[in-house]
Design a protein around this motif. Structure first.
Motif, PDB file in Angstrom:
ATOM      1  N   ALA A  62      29.666   3.081  -8.941  1.00  0.00           N
ATOM      2  CA  ALA A  62      29.933   1.667  -9.189  1.00  0.00           C
ATOM      3  C   ALA A  62      29.213   0.787  -8.175  1.00  0.00           C
ATOM      4  O   ALA A  62      29.226   1.076  -6.973  1.00  0.00           O
ATOM      5  N   VAL A  63      28.618  -0.306  -8.680  1.00  0.00           N
ATOM      6  CA  VAL A  63      27.883  -1.247  -7.838  1.00  0.00           C
ATOM      7  C   VAL A  63      28.187  -2.670  -8.279  1.00  0.00           C
ATOM      8  O   VAL A  63      28.157  -2.967  -9.472  1.00  0.00           O
ATOM      9  N   ASN A  64      28.492  -3.546  -7.318  1.00  0.00           N
ATOM     10  CA  ASN A  64      28.538  -4.979  -7.577  1.00  0.00           C
ATOM     11  C   ASN A  64      28.051  -5.687  -6.327  1.00  0.00           C
ATOM     12  O   ASN A  64      28.749  -5.726  -5.302  1.00  0.00           O
ATOM     13  N   VAL A  65      26.859  -6.236  -6.420  1.00  0.00           N
ATOM     14  CA  VAL A  65      26.278  -6.943  -5.276  1.00  0.00           C
ATOM     15  C   VAL A  65      25.879  -8.361  -5.670  1.00  0.00           C
ATOM     16  O   VAL A  65      25.006  -8.964  -5.056  1.00  0.00           O
ATOM     17  N   LEU A  66      26.543  -8.901  -6.689  1.00  0.00           N
ATOM     18  CA  LEU A  66      26.239 -10.261  -7.118  1.00  0.00           C
ATOM     19  C   LEU A  66      26.670 -11.254  -6.048  1.00  0.00           C
ATOM     20  O   LEU A  66      27.802 -11.210  -5.561  1.00  0.00           O
ATOM     21  N   LEU A  67      25.773 -12.148  -5.672  1.00  0.00           N
ATOM     22  CA  LEU A  67      26.106 -13.211  -4.732  1.00  0.00           C
ATOM     23  C   LEU A  67      26.636 -14.418  -5.493  1.00  0.00           C
ATOM     24  O   LEU A  67      26.323 -14.617  -6.667  1.00  0.00           O
ATOM     25  N   SER A  68      27.453 -15.203  -4.820  1.00  0.00           N
ATOM     26  CA  SER A  68      28.120 -16.332  -5.459  1.00  0.00           C
ATOM     27  C   SER A  68      27.818 -17.616  -4.705  1.00  0.00           C
ATOM     28  O   SER A  68      27.620 -17.607  -3.492  1.00  0.00           O
ATOM     29  N   ARG A  69      27.823 -18.726  -5.439  1.00  0.00           N
ATOM     30  CA  ARG A  69      27.689 -20.038  -4.807  1.00  0.00           C
ATOM     31  C   ARG A  69      29.051 -20.696  -4.593  1.00  0.00           C
ATOM     32  O   ARG A  69      29.136 -21.773  -4.004  1.00  0.00           O
TER      33      ARG A  69
ATOM     34  N   ILE B 280      39.944 -16.907  11.260  1.00  0.00           N
ATOM     35  CA  ILE B 280      40.044 -17.657  10.004  1.00  0.00           C
ATOM     36  C   ILE B 280      38.635 -17.982   9.548  1.00  0.00           C
ATOM     37  O   ILE B 280      37.900 -18.696  10.233  1.00  0.00           O
ATOM     38  N   SER B 281      38.254 -17.471   8.406  1.00  0.00           N
ATOM     39  CA  SER B 281      36.929 -17.757   7.858  1.00  0.00           C
ATOM     40  C   SER B 281      36.945 -19.140   7.226  1.00  0.00           C
ATOM     41  O   SER B 281      37.766 -19.429   6.355  1.00  0.00           O
ATOM     42  N   ILE B 282      36.043 -20.029   7.669  1.00  0.00           N
ATOM     43  CA  ILE B 282      36.023 -21.403   7.155  1.00  0.00           C
ATOM     44  C   ILE B 282      34.875 -21.642   6.174  1.00  0.00           C
ATOM     45  O   ILE B 282      34.869 -22.645   5.465  1.00  0.00           O
ATOM     46  N   MET B 283      33.907 -20.730   6.151  1.00  0.00           N
ATOM     47  CA  MET B 283      32.760 -20.904   5.271  1.00  0.00           C
ATOM     48  C   MET B 283      32.058 -19.558   5.113  1.00  0.00           C
ATOM     49  O   MET B 283      32.307 -18.620   5.866  1.00  0.00           O
ATOM     50  N   ARG B 284      31.198 -19.462   4.138  1.00  0.00           N
ATOM     51  CA  ARG B 284      30.462 -18.229   3.892  1.00  0.00           C
ATOM     52  C   ARG B 284      28.993 -18.561   3.629  1.00  0.00           C
ATOM     53  O   ARG B 284      28.655 -19.669   3.224  1.00  0.00           O
ATOM     54  N   GLY B 285      28.140 -17.576   3.839  1.00  0.00           N
ATOM     55  CA  GLY B 285      26.732 -17.749   3.555  1.00  0.00           C
ATOM     56  C   GLY B 285      26.004 -18.554   4.617  1.00  0.00           C
ATOM     57  O   GLY B 285      26.587 -19.006   5.600  1.00  0.00           O
ATOM     58  N   CYS B 286      24.707 -18.740   4.405  1.00  0.00           N
ATOM     59  CA  CYS B 286      23.879 -19.460   5.372  1.00  0.00           C
ATOM     60  C   CYS B 286      22.675 -20.061   4.664  1.00  0.00           C
ATOM     61  O   CYS B 286      21.996 -19.378   3.881  1.00  0.00           O
ATOM     62  N   ASP B 287      22.408 -21.332   4.942  1.00  0.00           N
ATOM     63  CA  ASP B 287      21.238 -22.006   4.383  1.00  0.00           C
ATOM     64  C   ASP B 287      20.069 -22.044   5.354  1.00  0.00           C
ATOM     65  O   ASP B 287      18.982 -22.496   5.007  1.00  0.00           O
ATOM     66  N   ASN B 288      20.287 -21.596   6.593  1.00  0.00           N
ATOM     67  CA  ASN B 288      19.177 -21.509   7.539  1.00  0.00           C
ATOM     68  C   ASN B 288      18.323 -20.298   7.178  1.00  0.00           C
ATOM     69  O   ASN B 288      18.843 -19.276   6.758  1.00  0.00           O
TER      70      ASN B 288
ATOM     71  N   PHE C  31      19.927 -13.518   2.881  1.00  0.00           N
ATOM     72  CA  PHE C  31      19.683 -12.638   1.739  1.00  0.00           C
ATOM     73  C   PHE C  31      20.878 -11.735   1.449  1.00  0.00           C
ATOM     74  O   PHE C  31      21.048 -11.271   0.324  1.00  0.00           O
ATOM     75  N   THR C  32      21.707 -11.456   2.458  1.00  0.00           N
ATOM     76  CA  THR C  32      22.841 -10.547   2.268  1.00  0.00           C
ATOM     77  C   THR C  32      24.163 -11.273   2.064  1.00  0.00           C
ATOM     78  O   THR C  32      25.108 -10.697   1.522  1.00  0.00           O
ATOM     79  N   ARG C  33      24.236 -12.542   2.482  1.00  0.00           N
ATOM     80  CA  ARG C  33      25.487 -13.288   2.332  1.00  0.00           C
ATOM     81  C   ARG C  33      25.350 -14.545   1.475  1.00  0.00           C
ATOM     82  O   ARG C  33      26.330 -15.259   1.257  1.00  0.00           O
ATOM     83  N   GLY C  34      24.153 -14.829   1.009  1.00  0.00           N
ATOM     84  CA  GLY C  34      23.988 -15.904   0.046  1.00  0.00           C
ATOM     85  C   GLY C  34      23.993 -17.294   0.642  1.00  0.00           C
ATOM     86  O   GLY C  34      23.908 -17.482   1.852  1.00  0.00           O
ATOM     87  N   ARG C  35      24.077 -18.273  -0.263  1.00  0.00           N
ATOM     88  CA  ARG C  35      24.002 -19.672   0.132  1.00  0.00           C
ATOM     89  C   ARG C  35      25.295 -20.122   0.806  1.00  0.00           C
ATOM     90  O   ARG C  35      26.369 -19.583   0.586  1.00  0.00           O
ATOM     91  N   GLU C  36      25.152 -21.184   1.571  1.00  0.00           N
ATOM     92  CA  GLU C  36      26.265 -21.711   2.337  1.00  0.00           C
ATOM     93  C   GLU C  36      27.265 -22.438   1.441  1.00  0.00           C
ATOM     94  O   GLU C  36      26.886 -23.211   0.566  1.00  0.00           O
ATOM     95  N   ARG C  37      28.550 -22.171   1.651  1.00  0.00           N
ATOM     96  CA  ARG C  37      29.609 -22.929   0.986  1.00  0.00           C
ATOM     97  C   ARG C  37      30.826 -22.969   1.894  1.00  0.00           C
ATOM     98  O   ARG C  37      31.148 -21.990   2.559  1.00  0.00           O
TER      99      ARG C  37
END
Length: 477
Positions: A151-158, A179-187, A196-202
């Motif tokens: 099983a594989v699921n590596v879909l990134l989300s916005r 406490i996680s306040i945000m995910r991803g990185c736009d830098n 590339f591994t954690r997707g766009r910032e939100r």
């Protein structure tokens, strides 16, 4: 990016066996879960989300992978060494799986996202590969493996922030929590795999963050660390009554104040700040609230403007120095830590000396230092030749590590003879006759037990002496 990912060989990247024995919140399914986390604080926070999802589905957790029915490794991809450590650890699971053929072994996190289905080909032992945005799908993926499939699921989300999931606090001391306040990185730092591994910032809804902080305080926790790849870029649009986006937004300075106001006895820390984004507004907020700790992790990476430019850090040497000066001016006595990369592509000896001089200027309290390691798929790997010889990288790394040891020792010596407000975190690792805890500047103090106090209490400690990294003292209140 969350620059605490970058560590030296002397900084432990792994804490094994993160799960505590827990009874499932739903009906037990009779299966046991083991999670092992590698890398940054965000990975440890994500493991708590994974545990929450699966405990709700009837799993119990165990400290021993040999007793587990499902074994997950939450991985880091920031360095080649980190990935190799994961591969070596997987080999150690082989004998356990041989004794229990029904055991499911899964790889989570950044390494899973980077390699995707290829991981199943490279590591025959692995049954499940799941990226950081797909943890809600784990119960379904486990069912697929139960039915005989990989099983594989590596879909990134916005959109995914896991804001509605209450994390299970793994291996917690009951005093401090993430406490996680945000995910991803736009830098798009050229050396970094995180976008590339954690997707766009939100950014997560601020009310859910405040509520989590309140819940933690009511449960006895007295310190929270707000986590994000770049906390200073936190930005969440408020909603109108009809559900539409309002023109009003909550920025990081406002969020800091909201969390600080949960209770004056709740200490607030955060990681990581980006030099291009940390504002005077944030600094004034820290100065205004006594329970926001006077400690900032401000990664420099290099002290040379040309190297910073090809790293795509979007600031130069002068900008970074301006931010340091602002911290010193607005928050006197604030501790500053950093990350440093030596031997980045094309770095000359003179440019290396610029990093040395930056360290001399700031005199960091702590630093995470490492030699540049090219990561596949990054902008640096595509654009630049990794042309600094390994022996030169290692020599430069040795130089900055030695310098930082000197600065770190100087900083901690400055605390000797002073009284520090310390939050007791528990017993010292080296002596069950001593407590340990950190002061406002994140320095660790060790002091004798006192029956009047327990973990989670604040005490005043006089620093009487120090080692290279720890204050030794006694309670005086």
């Amino acid at each position: 990016m969350l620059d605490l990912l970058h560590t030296t060989k002397t900084h432990d990247e792994t804490r094994q066996g993160e799960a505590l024995d827990m009874v499932p919140t739903g009906a037990s399914n009779g299966r046991k879960l083991y999670i092992e986390s590698y890398g940054c604080q965000m990975n440890f926070s994500d493991s708590e989300i994974v545990a929450s999802i699966l405990i709700d589905r009837g799993f119990e957790t165990t400290k021993d992978f040999k007793d587990a029915d499902v074994v997950f490794i939450n991985t880091c991809s920031i360095r080649e060494n980190a990935e190799q450590r994961v591969r070596n650890r997987l080999k150690e699971f082989e004998s356990a799986k041989a004794r229990n053929p029904g055991m499911i072994v899964g790889v989570l996190g950044c390494m899973a996202e980077r390699l995707k289905a290829k991981f199943l080909e490279e590591e025959k032992l692995v049954d499940v590969v799941v990226g950081p945005d797909a943890y809600r799908d784990l119960p379904n993926l486990i069912e697929q493996v139960d039915d005989g499939a990989k099983a594989v699921n590596v879909l990134l989300s916005r959109e995914e922030t896991y804001a509605d999931i209450s994390p299970v606090r793994l291996n917690s001391n009951g005093v401090a929590a993430f406490i996680s306040i945000m995910r991803g990185c736009d830098n798009m730092c050229s050396f970094c795999v995180v976008p590339f591994t954690r997707g766009r910032e939100r950014s997560r809804d601020p009310q859910s963050i405040v509520q989590e902080a309140k819940n933690l305080f009511e449960a006895g926790y007295r310190e929270v660390t707000l986590l994000g790849q770049n906390v200073d870029s936190y930005k969440h649009a408020q909603k109108n009554e009809d559900g539409s986006e309002s023109a009003a937004t909550v920025n990081f300075a406002t969020l800091l104040a909201m969390v600080a106001e949960v209770n004056p006895l709740l200490r607030v820390r955060f990681s990581t700040s980006h030099p291009k984004d940390i504002t005077d507004e944030v600094l004034h907020t820290i100065a205004r609230y006594e329970n926001i700790c006077n400690y900032i992790h401000l990664p420099v990476q290099s002290g040379n403007s040309r190297i910073l430019d090809i790293m795509n850090r979007t600031y130069d040497r002068e900008w970074y120095i301006d931010r340091v000066d602002a911290i010193r001016r607005i928050i006197p006595g604030c501790a500053i830590s950093t990350d440093v990369i030596t031997g980045f592509c094309t770095e000359t000896e003179e440019e290396h000396q610029d990093t040395i001089s930056m360290m001399e200027y700031v005199k960091y309290d702590f630093a995470y230092m490492f030699a540049y390691s090219e990561r596949p798929g990054t902008l640096a790997a595509k654009r630049f030749e990794d042309d600094v010889p390994e022996e030169v990288k290692k020599r430069r790394l040795t130089e900055i590590v030695a310098l930082q040891r000197t600065h770190g020792h100087e900083r901690i010596q400055d605390y000797v003879g002073k009284v520090h407000r310390v939050l007791i975190e528990g017993l010292s690792k080296r002596s069950d006759q001593h407590y340990c805890g950190r002061n406002d500047q994140n320095a660790m103090l060790v002091f004798p037990l006192d029956a009047r106090y327990k973990a989670g209490d604040y005490v005043d400690v006089l620093g009487e002496s120090c080692t290279s990294a720890t204050l030794i003292g006694k309670i005086i209140n």
